[in-house]
Design a protein around this motif. Structure first.
Motif, PDB file in Angstrom:
ATOM      1  N   LEU A   1       0.830  -1.202   0.000  1.00 16.74           N
ATOM      2  CA  LEU A   1       0.000   0.000   0.000  1.00 16.74           C
ATOM      3  C   LEU A   1       0.869   1.259   0.000  1.00 16.74           C
ATOM      4  O   LEU A   1       0.609   2.203  -0.752  1.00 16.74           O
ATOM      5  N   ILE A   2       1.902   1.266   0.832  1.00 17.82           N
ATOM      6  CA  ILE A   2       2.802   2.426   0.875  1.00 17.82           C
ATOM      7  C   ILE A   2       3.475   2.622  -0.483  1.00 17.82           C
ATOM      8  O   ILE A   2       3.538   3.744  -0.995  1.00 17.82           O
ATOM      9  N   LEU A   3       3.966   1.540  -1.074  1.00 18.29           N
ATOM     10  CA  LEU A   3       4.657   1.656  -2.363  1.00 18.29           C
ATOM     11  C   LEU A   3       3.701   2.022  -3.491  1.00 18.29           C
ATOM     12  O   LEU A   3       4.097   2.697  -4.450  1.00 18.29           O
ATOM     13  N   ARG A   4       2.436   1.609  -3.393  1.00 15.97           N
ATOM     14  CA  ARG A   4       1.462   1.977  -4.422  1.00 15.97           C
ATOM     15  C   ARG A   4       1.098   3.457  -4.306  1.00 15.97           C
ATOM     16  O   ARG A   4       0.979   4.153  -5.315  1.00 15.97           O
ATOM     17  N   GLU A   5       0.946   3.954  -3.065  1.00 18.65           N
ATOM     18  CA  GLU A   5       0.585   5.359  -2.875  1.00 18.65           C
ATOM     19  C   GLU A   5       1.767   6.299  -3.074  1.00 18.65           C
ATOM     20  O   GLU A   5       1.575   7.471  -3.380  1.00 18.65           O
ATOM     21  N   HIS A   6       2.983   5.791  -2.871  1.00 13.79           N
ATOM     22  CA  HIS A   6       4.194   6.610  -3.008  1.00 13.79           C
ATOM     23  C   HIS A   6       5.203   5.859  -3.869  1.00 13.79           C
ATOM     24  O   HIS A   6       6.172   5.294  -3.363  1.00 13.79           O
ATOM     25  N   PRO A   7       5.005   5.865  -5.190  1.00 13.19           N
ATOM     26  CA  PRO A   7       5.900   5.098  -6.064  1.00 13.19           C
ATOM     27  C   PRO A   7       7.346   5.595  -6.024  1.00 13.19           C
ATOM     28  O   PRO A   7       8.262   4.845  -6.377  1.00 13.19           O
ATOM     29  N   GLU A   8       7.577   6.834  -5.570  1.00 15.75           N
ATOM     30  CA  GLU A   8       8.948   7.335  -5.485  1.00 15.75           C
ATOM     31  C   GLU A   8       9.788   6.575  -4.451  1.00 15.75           C
ATOM     32  O   GLU A   8      11.001   6.615  -4.467  1.00 15.75           O
ATOM     33  N   LEU A   9       9.116   5.834  -3.549  1.00 16.97           N
ATOM     34  CA  LEU A   9       9.820   5.042  -2.554  1.00 16.97           C
ATOM     35  C   LEU A   9      10.199   3.653  -3.074  1.00 16.97           C
ATOM     36  O   LEU A   9      10.947   2.933  -2.419  1.00 16.97           O
ATOM     37  N   ALA A  10       9.698   3.278  -4.256  1.00 13.58           N
ATOM     38  CA  ALA A  10       9.885   1.930  -4.761  1.00 13.58           C
ATOM     39  C   ALA A  10      11.364   1.638  -5.039  1.00 13.58           C
ATOM     40  O   ALA A  10      11.815   0.521  -4.814  1.00 13.58           O
ATOM     41  N   GLY A  11      12.126   2.617  -5.467  1.00  7.70           N
ATOM     42  CA  GLY A  11      13.547   2.387  -5.744  1.00  7.70           C
ATOM     43  C   GLY A  11      14.327   2.127  -4.480  1.00  7.70           C
ATOM     44  O   GLY A  11      15.224   1.295  -4.435  1.00  7.70           O
TER      45      GLY A  11
END
Length: 189
Positions: free
Chosen positions: A175-185
């Motif tokens: 959920l966090i990565l979907r709402e904040h894709p900039e954190l995915a890297g």
């Protein structure tokens, strides 16, 4: 008036218990020396198949025995010890770890509400990123713990609880990565 009546009832109950203590203790075999073994307490739900913790004690171990107490340093007052611990801490506790990555807001950010809101959002994003990173690192360890538990014969209910926790951590991470894709890297799994 009502408080006085409640207080009087509590005081009367305490006094009655205080006065009844010697007879109750004698019946239980605490004060007087009796040759009969103490009576076994039976819980209200014992007939329904439930067992109380005190019923699990074997009958031979139910006798009261005197055990020496560990020595206590009573040279100082307890309240002084507590006051010292409050002011200087307990040396047995681990030190607090400060968040060194946190940067306080600048004077300009404090003066401008919009800039301060951006600062708060950045701090919140940093916390969410830290959660996603920690979850990515910890989930494989938790899965390994579950596998070790299965191999060791841990009951299925306990394993199911841990698996549910793992599922919820992974769900929150996604959920966090979907709402904040900039954190995915930074939090790649």
């Amino acid at each position: 008036m009502r408080r006085h009546m409640i207080l009087a009832a509590v005081v009367a109950a305490v006094a009655a218990g205080w006065l009844a203590w010697p007879s109750i203790a004698r019946q239980a075999g605490v004060m007087g020396a009796t040759d009969a073994p103490p009576a076994r307490a039976v819980g209200a739900d014992a007939g329904a198949g439930g067992r109380q913790w005190f019923e699990a004690v074997p009958e031979r171990d139910a006798q009261m025995q005197r055990v020496p107490l560990t020595p206590v340093d009573s040279s100082g007052s307890a309240w002084l010890s507590m006051a010292d611990a409050r002011e200087h801490g307990d040396p047995r506790t681990p030190p607090l770890q400060r968040d060194e990555a946190r940067t306080p807001p600048t004077a300009a950010q404090l003066a401008d509400p919009k800039a301060y809101q951006q600062y708060q959002q950045g701090q919140q994003l940093r916390v969410l990123g830290a959660f996603a990173d920690a979850a990515a690192a910890e989930l494989p360890r938790l899965q390994a713990d579950v596998e070790r538990g299965r191999a060791a014969g841990v009951p299925a209910e306990q394993i199911a609880k841990v698996e549910e926790k793992i599922r919820r951590i992974e769900q929150q991470r996604r959920l966090i990565l979907r709402e904040h894709p900039e954190l995915a890297g930074a939090a790649s799994h």
